[in-house]
Design an enzyme around this catalytic site. Structure first.
Site, PDB file in Angstrom:
ATOM      1  N   GLU A 127      32.022  61.692  66.935  1.00 38.61           N
ATOM      2  CA  GLU A 127      31.744  61.451  68.348  1.00 38.61           C
ATOM      3  C   GLU A 127      32.400  62.557  69.170  1.00 38.61           C
ATOM      4  O   GLU A 127      33.555  62.876  68.883  1.00 38.61           O
ATOM      5  CB  GLU A 127      32.298  60.095  68.796  1.00 38.61           C
ATOM      6  CG  GLU A 127      31.852  59.771  70.212  1.00 38.61           C
ATOM      7  CD  GLU A 127      32.334  58.382  70.701  1.00 38.61           C
ATOM      8  OE1 GLU A 127      33.045  57.693  69.963  1.00 38.61           O
ATOM      9  OE2 GLU A 127      31.974  58.029  71.821  1.00 38.61           O
ATOM     10  N   ALA A 268      41.452  56.557  68.250  1.00 41.25           N
ATOM     11  CA  ALA A 268      40.825  56.035  67.044  1.00 41.25           C
ATOM     12  C   ALA A 268      39.320  56.086  67.218  1.00 41.25           C
ATOM     13  O   ALA A 268      38.829  56.308  68.324  1.00 41.25           O
ATOM     14  CB  ALA A 268      41.267  54.596  66.794  1.00 41.25           C
ATOM     15  N   GLU A 270      35.423  54.339  65.948  1.00 38.07           N
ATOM     16  CA  GLU A 270      34.775  53.135  65.431  1.00 38.07           C
ATOM     17  C   GLU A 270      33.677  53.380  64.410  1.00 38.07           C
ATOM     18  O   GLU A 270      32.767  52.558  64.282  1.00 38.07           O
ATOM     19  CB  GLU A 270      34.181  52.360  66.614  1.00 38.07           C
ATOM     20  CG  GLU A 270      32.965  53.037  67.292  1.00 38.07           C
ATOM     21  CD  GLU A 270      33.296  53.877  68.525  1.00 38.07           C
ATOM     22  OE1 GLU A 270      34.445  54.342  68.633  1.00 38.07           O
ATOM     23  OE2 GLU A 270      32.399  54.067  69.360  1.00 38.07           O
ATOM     24  N   ASN A 271      33.714  54.473  63.628  1.00 38.00           N
ATOM     25  CA  ASN A 271      32.669  54.742  62.639  1.00 38.00           C
ATOM     26  C   ASN A 271      32.300  53.465  61.874  1.00 38.00           C
ATOM     27  O   ASN A 271      33.166  52.690  61.488  1.00 38.00           O
ATOM     28  CB  ASN A 271      33.165  55.770  61.629  1.00 38.00           C
ATOM     29  CG  ASN A 271      33.897  56.894  62.291  1.00 38.00           C
ATOM     30  OD1 ASN A 271      33.343  57.591  63.109  1.00 38.00           O
ATOM     31  ND2 ASN A 271      35.180  57.035  61.971  1.00 38.00           N
ATOM     32  N   HIS A 303      39.902  46.933  69.566  1.00 39.40           N
ATOM     33  CA  HIS A 303      38.894  47.731  70.284  1.00 39.40           C
ATOM     34  C   HIS A 303      37.890  48.350  69.302  1.00 39.40           C
ATOM     35  O   HIS A 303      36.681  48.196  69.468  1.00 39.40           O
ATOM     36  CB  HIS A 303      39.607  48.821  71.087  1.00 39.40           C
ATOM     37  CG  HIS A 303      38.700  49.737  71.841  1.00 39.40           C
ATOM     38  ND1 HIS A 303      38.423  49.586  73.182  1.00 39.40           N
ATOM     39  CD2 HIS A 303      38.003  50.833  71.441  1.00 39.40           C
ATOM     40  CE1 HIS A 303      37.590  50.536  73.562  1.00 39.40           C
ATOM     41  NE2 HIS A 303      37.326  51.320  72.529  1.00 39.40           N
ATOM     42  N   GLU A 304      38.418  49.013  68.290  1.00 40.32           N
ATOM     43  CA  GLU A 304      37.513  49.683  67.348  1.00 40.32           C
ATOM     44  C   GLU A 304      36.684  48.656  66.588  1.00 40.32           C
ATOM     45  O   GLU A 304      35.493  48.851  66.346  1.00 40.32           O
ATOM     46  CB  GLU A 304      38.290  50.566  66.365  1.00 40.32           C
ATOM     47  CG  GLU A 304      39.198  51.615  67.018  1.00 40.32           C
ATOM     48  CD  GLU A 304      38.551  52.433  68.117  1.00 40.32           C
ATOM     49  OE1 GLU A 304      37.332  52.652  68.060  1.00 40.32           O
ATOM     50  OE2 GLU A 304      39.265  52.836  69.056  1.00 40.32           O
TER      51      GLU A 304
HETATM   52  N1  PHE Z   1      34.995  56.092  70.683  1.00 44.79           N
HETATM   53  C1  PHE Z   1      36.419  56.115  70.541  1.00 44.79           C
HETATM   54  C2  PHE Z   1      36.919  54.815  71.145  1.00 44.79           C
HETATM   55  O1  PHE Z   1      36.966  54.611  72.299  1.00 44.79           O
HETATM   56  C3  PHE Z   1      37.097  57.235  71.233  1.00 44.79           C
HETATM   57  C4  PHE Z   1      36.786  58.588  70.700  1.00 44.79           C
HETATM   58  C5  PHE Z   1      35.930  59.418  71.386  1.00 44.79           C
HETATM   59  C6  PHE Z   1      37.358  59.026  69.544  1.00 44.79           C
HETATM   60  C7  PHE Z   1      35.640  60.669  70.920  1.00 44.79           C
HETATM   61  C8  PHE Z   1      37.109  60.281  69.084  1.00 44.79           C
HETATM   62  C9  PHE Z   1      36.240  61.118  69.784  1.00 44.79           C
HETATM   63  O2  PHE Z   1      37.181  53.902  70.503  1.00 44.79           O
HETATM   64 ZN    ZN Z   2      35.957  52.795  72.437  1.00 44.17          ZN
END
Ligand code: PHE
Ligand code: ZN
Length: 882
Positions: A127, A268, A270-271, A303-304
């Site tokens: 991401e 972190a 969330e993959n 959250h993740e």
């Molecule tokens: N999507 C992640 C989160 O909010 C944040 C994130 C964004 C991590 C971009 C890495 C790179 O949980």
């Molecule tokens: Zn997030």
């Protein structure tokens, strides 16, 4: 200097993708000197696209292309075009298979996007646009595919090979190598792809879902961290249960994995099925993590995990919709944390962050709506506005609909959009459809940037017993946005009588005055509203915007009597705390503004004395109320702030209070110290917080008893909260030799633990005693400092510029030049971090001319750096042009 300007991407230009990818078959050959990535894509023309014979354009960044084959036929150099950012094939069939082989060098990847190495292990961060650093792909979230991933690596250095989904095959290969194949049955956007390969230990647990399925939970860490995983696993199980109970969401794969990595740009990720965490956001033990860290870990793990539904099953159509998943998921994790601990304290913490940092962002050159209309570099838009204000927007929908209708709305949203990539508008529509409410005006919260301001005035008519409250709203101009419309604002209100009792709120057309509620959520939709409350025999004290029901500024001419009264009587815990903050702010601001040395408000002493002495109060709230507003917040509230004066005055007030309350503080310390076993319950967290606050106050006045208590606590402590509390208090005192000694001892003891060393850096970098510029330079030279590790950079450079305000805003400009130097240096290795780090300088316009001129020139120096990244280009140019 950068010659070509990065392009601006506009939401209004969104087009559906011309091609879709149904399945991705990946094979990674991992070696010490690089990795070969074989990717096979099943592609077909998108029936929804009007571009009939569009070329196929795949995104790529820093890739070495080895071969391309279409339907099994190798393409010659003339059959495709390769640019810096894309691979374009002019003519493709309606449906075909594309094979691409690329070579990448994870070991040289310092940007930490795509596939990189951290402490010897391979890991990914995709991401927002990192997948294009791995292979050529339509790297946008509305292209969702099923992934099958085979990883091949050396068995010795990489015994653990992980990717999304379930492992379906594994085996040995020649030359001491092995492989594992993973299959993820859920179609997902490329930003949720993940791979990990390294020498890790596994900690295992299980969770039985509401429908009786057993889920295998695993945390992977380096062996030295094996004892720091319990808290994350427990947090995960609590989050899984909570999401079933609160949102009806069950986990969907058979396995859920978490990996800890030391080098990570964010908190972190969330993959799908394989969350990757910054070590500092997942590893914890009583010995090494503070209460704050434990709470933060619980909320980030949740959250993740929550993203599995709000983000993964239902994802974003494009990156303008980022708050669709982030605002909603922050709202979910905040409610979860509130349920796990003290909801008032959680709210206070979140609002503190919002008002200090998000309001500042909203008033600065990078201000943008919760749904931005344009961007140059999407990684610059992982902001407080997207996350924190985005959370507030979802919270307001919850407030307007009430819990039952909100749940109906979220059920509809998940059901209607499962497996889709959607927009914030789809979210709001689901809420409307489920509740029957019209949220059309409410949508302005997604479109208009800037913090609305509510100006409140009131009068009491004692002949008629009527209290009139007038609320006017205005939304300030922000870059590129003027003349804004009034927004739909839920405004929670209570009225207090002379004895602190809550009064019934009878509006003029209420039929049944007897059953009038004592709290109401008034809905503001126009520039001005006047509300009339009837049947009141005395002029009430208003408790405005209870629980902070909307992310707005409230202006009301509170008298100090009223604030003192609310501070001790308001039944809304949040507003009780807020009254104390407003009182302290008023005292500090008037002292800053006055030329002669006026006396500090003596009633403040009495207010804090009764707080300290009141054992009937929620001690977690007392602990919060004992914290003075931060310098950063005082700076945010001021026009042309004189940072040095704010710093001096805040210290003066603290010193004044600590001197007057010295005995009570000692008493408070002892009352909250005992032989209690370490637990993380709201009660014991509050006790530790109170005793450490007492220590901090005592050392502010260099009290000898306080010093001895701190030294004793430091050596006897069985947990990091008490150790840090004592260390911080000593470091911020004038006991210079003790300061040096305790810092040295602490480092000796914890030098092997990166998470603790990061805290040790922060304590110094945030302290005006230990963190003046020469000392900051020394920290950068320290053997534990590492320019490749974002956490280390943050704990020294970002903490200095963001929390050590008097030193950073040194009138000679040295703090600014220092920051500009570090930003330039970092831009070549990690542009995302560089662009974040520069933030304090971008606020140059806010400060008095002498400061702002120096800030501006530091920024200009960054602008003129050679080979400026797109990330930094956007931030620096927008803030200089505004
Ligand atoms: N999507 C992640 C989160 O909010 C944040 C994130 C964004 C991590 C971009 C890495 C790179 O949980
Ligand atoms: Zn997030």
């Amino acid at each position: 200097m950068r010659t070509n300007q990065p392009t601006t991407i506009h939401l209004s230009e969104y087009k559906v993708p011309a091609y879709l990818v149904d399945a991705v078959d990946l094979c990674f050959e991992l070696f010490d000197d690089g990795a070969r990535v074989h990717s096979t894509l099943s592609v077909r023309h998108n029936p929804e696209s009007t571009e009939e014979s569009a070329p196929l354009a795949l995104d790529g960044d820093s890739l070495k292309l080895e071969s391309v084959a279409l339907n099994g036929k190798e393409l010659a150099a003339g059959d495709y075009e390769e640019t810096d950012e894309q691979l374009v094939i002019a003519k493709v069939p309606v449906q075909f298979e594309l094979k691409v082989v690329t070579w990448i060098e994870p070991q040289n990847n310092t940007r930490l996007e795509g596939l990189y190495k951290s402490s010897g292990m391979f890991c990914t961060q995709c991401e927002a646009e990192g997948f294009r650093c791995i292979t050529y792909f339509p790297d946008r979230p509305d292209v969702m595919a099923r992934y099958r991933t085979r990883i091949e690596a050396d068995k010795n250095t990489c015994p653990v090979l992980l990717s999304n989904g379930n492992d379906v095959e594994k085996g040995d290969l020649d030359n001491g190598r092995h492989f594992v194949t993973w299959e993820d049955p859920f179609p997902k956007p490329s930003y949720l792809f993940a791979l990990v390969a390294g020498d890790l230990v596994e900690k295992q647990d299980t969770f039985t879902t509401c429908s009786g399925r057993d889920i295998d939970l695993r945390i992977y860490v380096e062996a030295r961290n094996a004892a720091k995983t319990r808290h994350a696993l427990d947090s995960l199980k609590r989050a899984m249960r909570w999401d079933e109970e609160t949102y009806g969401r069950e986990y969907d794969l058979d396995i859920f994995m978490i990996v800890a990595v030391d080098d990570f740009n964010m908190g972190a990720m969330e993959n799908k099925g394989l969350n990757i965490f910054n070590s500092s956001c997942v590893l914890a033990s009583q010995e090494t993590a503070t209460d704050l860290a434990f709470q933060r870990i619980e909320s980030i793990v949740a959250h993740e995990y929550f993203h599995n539904w709000s983000g993964n099953r239902v994802t974003c159509r494009d990156w303008f919709q980022l708050s669709l998943k982030e605002g909603f998921t922050v709202f979910r994790d905040a409610t979860f944390s509130a349920d796990m601990g003290s909801s008032t304290v959680k709210r206070i913490e979140d609002v503190t962050l919002l008002r200090t940092a998000q309001f500042a962002e909203d008033a600065g050159p990078m201000a943008h709506p919760v749904r931005p209309a344009s961007y140059m570099e999407i990684s610059n838009f992982y902001t407080l506005t997207i996350y924190e204000k985005g959370e507030e927007v979802v919270r307001m929908i919850h407030t307007l609909l009430g819990p039952e209708l909100f749940r109906k709305g979220s059920d509809l949203y998940f059901e209607r959009h499962d497996g889709q990539a959607v927009t914030t508008d789809d979210f709001v529509r689901a809420m409307e459809d489920a509740s029957g409410r019209d949220l059309s005006q409410f949508r302005l919260w997604y479109e208009q940037a800037g913090t609305p301001e509510l100006t409140v005035s009131d009068n009491y008519d004692d002949e008629q017993g009527v209290y009139r409250l007038t609320v006017q709203q205005s939304v300030p101009d922000t870059p590129g946005q003027t003349d804004k419309k009034p927004q739909h604002i839920p405004f929670a209100l209570g009225l207090l009588g002379a004895d602190g009792e809550t009064l019934p709120l009878t509006l003029e057309n209420d039929q049944n005055a007897a059953s009038a509620p004592v709290e109401r959520v008034l809905e503001l939709t126009e520039a001005s509203h006047t509300f009339e409350f009837h049947g009141l025999s005395q002029k009430p004290v208003p408790s405005l915007l209870r629980s902070f029901s909307a992310p707005v500024r409230v202006v009301y001419p509170w008298s100090r009597e009223q604030l003192l009264f609310l501070m001790s009587h308001d039944s809304d815990g949040f507003n009780r705390w807020d009254a104390g903050q407003r009182l302290a702010i008023d005292v500090i601001q008037s002292l800053v503004a006055s030329t002669e040395t006026v006396e500090v408000e003596p009633r403040l002493v009495e207010a804090y004395r009764s707080l300290l002495g009141d054992a009937t109060l929620d001690q977690a709230l007392v602990a919060k109320m004992m914290q003075l507003p931060s310098e950063a917040y005082l700076v945010e509230l001021a026009n042309s702030p004189d940072v040095a004066a704010i710093h001096r005055t805040r210290e003066r007030v603290a010193t004044y209070l600590a001197t007057a309350l010295r005995d009570e503080l000692i008493e408070c310390y002892h009352r909250n110290t005992g032989t209690d076993v370490y637990e993380i319950t709201p009660e014991s967290v509050a006790r530790r917080s109170l005793r450490n606050t007492a220590l901090a106050w005592l050392l502010m006045i260099n009290d000898e008893t306080g010093r001895d208590l701190a030294l004793a606590q430091l050596s006897a402590a069985d947990n990091m909260t008490d150790r840090m509390g004592a260390l911080r208090a000593l470091v911020n005192s004038d006991y210079a030799s003790e300061r040096t000694q305790v810092l040295t001892d602490f480092y000796e003891r914890f030098q092997e633990d990166p998470q603790v060393v990061e805290q040790w850096f922060s304590v110094q970098a945030s302290s005006d005693r230990a963190g003046q510029l020469p000392q900051i330079h020394a920290l950068l030279e320290h053997p534990a400092f590492d320019w490749k590790n974002p956490n280390k950079i943050r704990s020294v450079v970002a903490v200095f510029a963001g929390q050590n305000l008097a030193a950073f805003h040194n009138p000679d400009g040295s703090g600014y030049e220092f920051l500009a130097d570090q930003v330039c240096r970092l831009d070549d290795s990690n542009p995302q971090i560089a662009a974040r780090l520069v933030t304090p300088l971008t606020r140059w316009k806010k400060f008095a001319p002498a400061y702002s001129a120096l800030m501006r020139s530091a920024l200009e120096r960054v602008r003129d750096k050679s080979e400026l990244s797109a990330d930094l280009y956007e931030v620096v140019h927008k803030s200089l042009e505004s």
